[in-house]
Design a protein around this motif. Sequence first.
Motif, PDB file in Angstrom:
ATOM      1  N   ALA A  49       1.058  -1.349  -0.136  1.00 13.28           N
ATOM      2  CA  ALA A  49      -0.009  -0.005  -0.116  1.00 13.28           C
ATOM      3  C   ALA A  49       0.795   1.409  -0.007  1.00 13.28           C
ATOM      4  CB  ALA A  49      -0.788  -0.100   1.234  1.00 13.28           C
ATOM      5  N   GLY A  50       1.913   1.117   0.582  1.00  5.85           N
ATOM      6  CA  GLY A  50       2.995   2.358   0.702  1.00  5.85           C
ATOM      7  C   GLY A  50       2.348   3.217   1.650  1.00  5.85           C
ATOM      8  N   VAL A  51       1.549   2.711   2.595  1.00  5.34           N
ATOM      9  CA  VAL A  51       0.969   3.876   3.496  1.00  5.34           C
ATOM     10  C   VAL A  51       0.678   3.173   4.806  1.00  5.34           C
ATOM     11  CG1 VAL A  51      -1.211   3.863   2.610  1.00  5.34           C
ATOM     12  CG2 VAL A  51      -0.658   5.824   3.916  1.00  5.34           C
ATOM     13  N   ILE A  52       0.785   3.822   5.972  1.00  2.00           N
ATOM     14  CA  ILE A  52      -0.062   3.436   7.187  1.00  2.00           C
ATOM     15  C   ILE A  52      -1.067   4.176   7.445  1.00  2.00           C
ATOM     16  CG2 ILE A  52       0.227   3.130   9.654  1.00  2.00           C
ATOM     17  CD1 ILE A  52       3.497   2.708   8.931  1.00  2.00           C
ATOM     18  N   GLU A  78       2.677  15.188  13.359  1.00  2.00           N
ATOM     19  CA  GLU A  78       3.820  15.309  13.276  1.00  2.00           C
ATOM     20  C   GLU A  78       4.719  14.283  13.727  1.00  2.00           C
ATOM     21  OE1 GLU A  78       5.464  19.225  14.808  1.00  2.00           O
ATOM     22  OE2 GLU A  78       3.505  20.142  14.422  1.00  2.00           O
ATOM     23  N   LEU A  79       4.019  13.614  14.702  1.00  2.00           N
ATOM     24  CA  LEU A  79       4.592  12.426  15.154  1.00  2.00           C
ATOM     25  C   LEU A  79       4.370  11.191  13.857  1.00  2.00           C
ATOM     26  CD1 LEU A  79       5.696  10.959  17.934  1.00  2.00           C
ATOM     27  CD2 LEU A  79       3.607   9.855  18.168  1.00  2.00           C
ATOM     28  N   GLN A  80       3.459  11.122  13.458  1.00  2.00           N
ATOM     29  CA  GLN A  80       3.111  10.090  12.372  1.00  2.00           C
ATOM     30  C   GLN A  80       4.015  10.387  11.278  1.00  2.00           C
ATOM     31  OE1 GLN A  80      -1.068  10.022  12.086  1.00  2.00           O
ATOM     32  NE2 GLN A  80      -1.335   9.521  14.209  1.00  2.00           N
ATOM     33  N   ASP A  81       4.317  11.642  10.821  1.00  2.00           N
ATOM     34  CA  ASP A  81       5.309  11.868   9.691  1.00  2.00           C
ATOM     35  C   ASP A  81       6.692  11.358  10.258  1.00  2.00           C
ATOM     36  OD1 ASP A  81       3.153  13.101   8.405  1.00  2.00           O
ATOM     37  OD2 ASP A  81       3.550  15.082   8.657  1.00  2.00           O
ATOM     38  N   ARG A  90       4.329   6.570   3.465  1.00  2.00           N
ATOM     39  CA  ARG A  90       3.482   7.557   3.945  1.00  2.00           C
ATOM     40  C   ARG A  90       2.507   7.075   5.143  1.00  2.00           C
ATOM     41  NH1 ARG A  90      -0.619   9.074   1.227  1.00  2.00           N
ATOM     42  NH2 ARG A  90      -0.553   6.923  -0.149  1.00  2.00           N
ATOM     43  N   THR A  91       2.246   8.348   5.636  1.00  2.00           N
ATOM     44  CA  THR A  91       1.105   8.175   6.819  1.00  2.00           C
ATOM     45  C   THR A  91       0.009   8.967   6.510  1.00  2.00           C
ATOM     46  OG1 THR A  91       1.957   9.790   8.356  1.00  2.00           O
ATOM     47  CG2 THR A  91       2.758   7.704   8.771  1.00  2.00           C
ATOM     48  N   LYS A 274      11.850  16.875  19.947  1.00  2.00           N
ATOM     49  CA  LYS A 274      11.423  18.190  19.539  1.00  2.00           C
ATOM     50  C   LYS A 274       9.694  18.497  19.241  1.00  2.00           C
ATOM     51  CE  LYS A 274      11.725  20.086  14.708  1.00  2.00           C
ATOM     52  NZ  LYS A 274      12.249  19.921  13.119  1.00  2.00           N
ATOM     53  N   ILE A 275       9.132  17.261  19.117  1.00  2.00           N
ATOM     54  CA  ILE A 275       7.745  17.475  19.013  1.00  2.00           C
ATOM     55  C   ILE A 275       7.171  17.805  20.322  1.00  2.00           C
ATOM     56  CG2 ILE A 275       5.717  16.210  18.602  1.00  2.00           C
ATOM     57  CD1 ILE A 275       7.145  14.752  16.204  1.00  2.00           C
ATOM     58  N   MET A 276       7.660  16.966  21.428  1.00  2.00           N
ATOM     59  CA  MET A 276       7.284  16.890  22.708  1.00  2.00           C
ATOM     60  C   MET A 276       7.429  18.561  23.262  1.00  2.00           C
ATOM     61  SD  MET A 276       5.793  14.019  23.206  1.00  2.00           S
ATOM     62  CE  MET A 276       5.645  13.746  24.967  1.00  2.00           C
TER      63      MET A 276
END
Length: 297
Positions: A49-52, A78-81, A90-91, A274-276
């Motif tokens: 699929a190339g994606v989650i 942002e976390l999923q990216d 990809r997500t 960075k995200i947190m």
Amino acid sequence: MRMPRTILAGAAALALAGVAACGGGDGETQRPAGATALYDALPDGIKEAGVIRFAGDSHPPYRIVANDGKTVTGIDKELQDALGKVLGVRTEISIVSGLPAALSGMLASRYDAFNGPVKDSAEREKQFDALVWMVTRTSYLIPKAGSSAVKSSGDLCGKRVAGTAGSIVEDQAKRLTEWCAKQGKPGLDFIGFADTNGTILAAKSGRADAAGMTESAALDVLSKEKDAFTYVTQTEEQGAGVDQLAMLVPKSSGLGPVMLDAFKEIFKNGEYKKIMDKYGLQSVAVPEPKMNTAATQ
């Protein structure tokens, strides 16, 4: 002008070679350029699929859903990216109506994962792998119009508290109710809603005295509606800070172990911190990701 047969034959051979190189003849998935060992470890269905595919309800600041009902920003995006980048796929996020829809959707293979924030529990680990990436502290938004009687979380005893049904907040409210009982006071009257927006509206309309949510979510609301609410935070004595929040993936998918490795990578490369830091979640960050912690407790 007709082309010589030798040229035509050569062109055909090159075309067939190109198909074979892509793996198209055998139904194989073409390996992306620069794919890592993490990509190679992904379940075949996700590589094809190339994606989650993530399920997600509206839950600012984790998932901030635009007016089109599809565009999502916030912590989860942002976390999923970041996870998708180290996995080489990809997500995408599909908006659902709440936790039950996310869980049933994953079991029906409509979605590959759900990032909560949802409690890691032994019961959930029977069907899902739980990737723990933060802990939680529950806060309660109090409408300023009725805040005079609520100065601390202990003042919520006997009050109507709105929260997302089946969420970590509901569990935390039960712990606060137990604390109230020990003080000889009535417990919380918990009112379940499908998402955080519903809890906020309940508090605004007077159907509830407070809206319970994660502390980060409460701070996000206050940043937008400073004149509408105050807030109080549940204490450790009242059961806060002990629950671990996780991303859930169906055990049957085989995605859990490789997702744990992906989390380890974004801890290592600094993307997690960075995200947190960006969203002010330092107080609920964890030193390392773990999987299925409830079953071992």
